[in-house]
Motif scaffolding. Structure first.
Motif, mmCIF file in Angstrom:
data_model
loop_
_atom_site.group_PDB
_atom_site.id
_atom_site.type_symbol
_atom_site.label_atom_id
_atom_site.label_comp_id
_atom_site.label_asym_id
_atom_site.label_seq_id
_atom_site.Cartn_x
_atom_site.Cartn_y
_atom_site.Cartn_z
ATOM 1 N N ALA A 1 7.748 -13.417 -34.376
ATOM 2 C CA ALA A 1 7.795 -12.186 -35.166
ATOM 3 C C ALA A 1 7.094 -11.079 -34.400
ATOM 4 O O ALA A 1 5.942 -11.208 -34.026
ATOM 5 N N THR B 1 14.604 -16.821 -40.101
ATOM 6 C CA THR B 1 13.266 -17.319 -39.780
ATOM 7 C C THR B 1 13.189 -18.805 -40.119
ATOM 8 O O THR B 1 13.878 -19.293 -41.014
ATOM 9 N N ALA C 1 5.857 -10.354 -41.408
ATOM 10 C CA ALA C 1 7.022 -9.470 -41.398
ATOM 11 C C ALA C 1 6.715 -8.168 -42.129
ATOM 12 O O ALA C 1 7.090 -7.082 -41.673
ATOM 13 N N TYR D 1 9.175 -4.908 -41.682
ATOM 14 C CA TYR D 1 10.490 -5.410 -42.082
ATOM 15 C C TYR D 1 10.630 -5.340 -43.597
ATOM 16 O O TYR D 1 9.663 -5.533 -44.340
ATOM 17 N N VAL E 1 13.418 -10.591 -45.432
ATOM 18 C CA VAL E 1 13.095 -11.818 -44.702
ATOM 19 C C VAL E 1 13.997 -12.925 -45.224
ATOM 20 O O VAL E 1 13.993 -13.226 -46.421
#
Length: 242
Positions: free
Chosen positions: A15, A49, A69, A74, A77
């Protein structure tokens, strides 16, 4: 798939700060292959992920993945552990806590004759989640722990399909120059999944990754398929790699 970026980005397996997608000229015009212009937008979603529920292939909890994240900006996810949805409840709790949207999926080994390819399935609704669980169960019922290609085609309801990363269907068949076979398989997938089929792009900073991404984009364009930037994230930090 709402919020899913549809252009190429340059991610790797940990990440990181969001990498912006490439592939548009100023004004939003698409570029077909060749040199790509400087990126203008950041990747907003991590769709693939893997947590420590991908046994032997992930190191972090769903909560820590979501937290990291969110710290990096982000907004989405997606958890796509190998042949299980065990981390789903924890994923959604963490996403609610950290203000991001959660997507639950799984990476499913799909058998095409004598070869097996990891494809990513993401639930588009509660009904899609039921389909996803059914597919995972069917795989576990087989000694081979995979899903035959015709079975996958028959279980597409409300599922989004990503074609896989480095070991996925397009990358491996292109490497073997089995282009005609690949195009036929993608047409069959399109017939089953419709506009929920995405050619997955990735860039792990290995040699030829940029060229491979351009080839995948051209392939997708030739078949009128959308592409999605979807790095496979398995670590919180590059130092977690052993």
């Amino acid at each position: 798939m709402s919020g899913a970026p549809r252009e190429h980005a340059a991610p790797n397996g940990a990440a990181r700060e969001p990498a912006p997608p490439q592939g548009r000229q100023p004004g939003g015009k698409r570029v077909r292959g060749g040199d790509l212009p400087p990126p203008r937008q950041r990747l907003s979603a991590l769709l693939v992920t893997h947590s420590y529920f991908s046994f032997g292939a992930g190191t972090a909890s769903p909560t820590s993945l979501v937290k990291r994240a969110a710290e990096l900006g982000y907004r989405y996810v997606g958890l796509a552990d190998d042949l299980n949805v065990t981390g789903g409840v924890e994923l959604f709790h963490a996403a609610h806590e950290h203000g991001v949207k959660a997507l639950i999926g799984a990476t499913v080994p799909v058998r095409v004759e004598d070869d097996v390819y990891p494809l990513v399935l993401i639930a588009a609704s509660r009904s899609g989640y039921e389909t996803l669980c059914r597919v995972v169960t069917l795989a576990h019922e087989r000694d081979e722990r995979d899903v035959p290609f015709p079975v996958l085609l028959a279980h597409a309801h409300d599922l989004v399909l990503l074609t896989g990363g480095r070991e996925g269907l397009p990358s491996r068949l292109l490497a073997r120059r089995r282009v005609g076979e690949l195009e036929e398989l993608l047409r069959q997938l399109k017939g089953a999944f419709g506009d929920r089929l995405y050619v997955q792009l990735f860039h792990d900073r290995y040699r030829w990754d940029e060229r491979r991404a351009r080839v995948l984009r051209r392939l997708a364009q030739s078949l009128s398929l959308p592409v999605v930037a979807a790095p496979e994230v398995r670590y919180l930090d590059p130092d977690d790699y052993r």
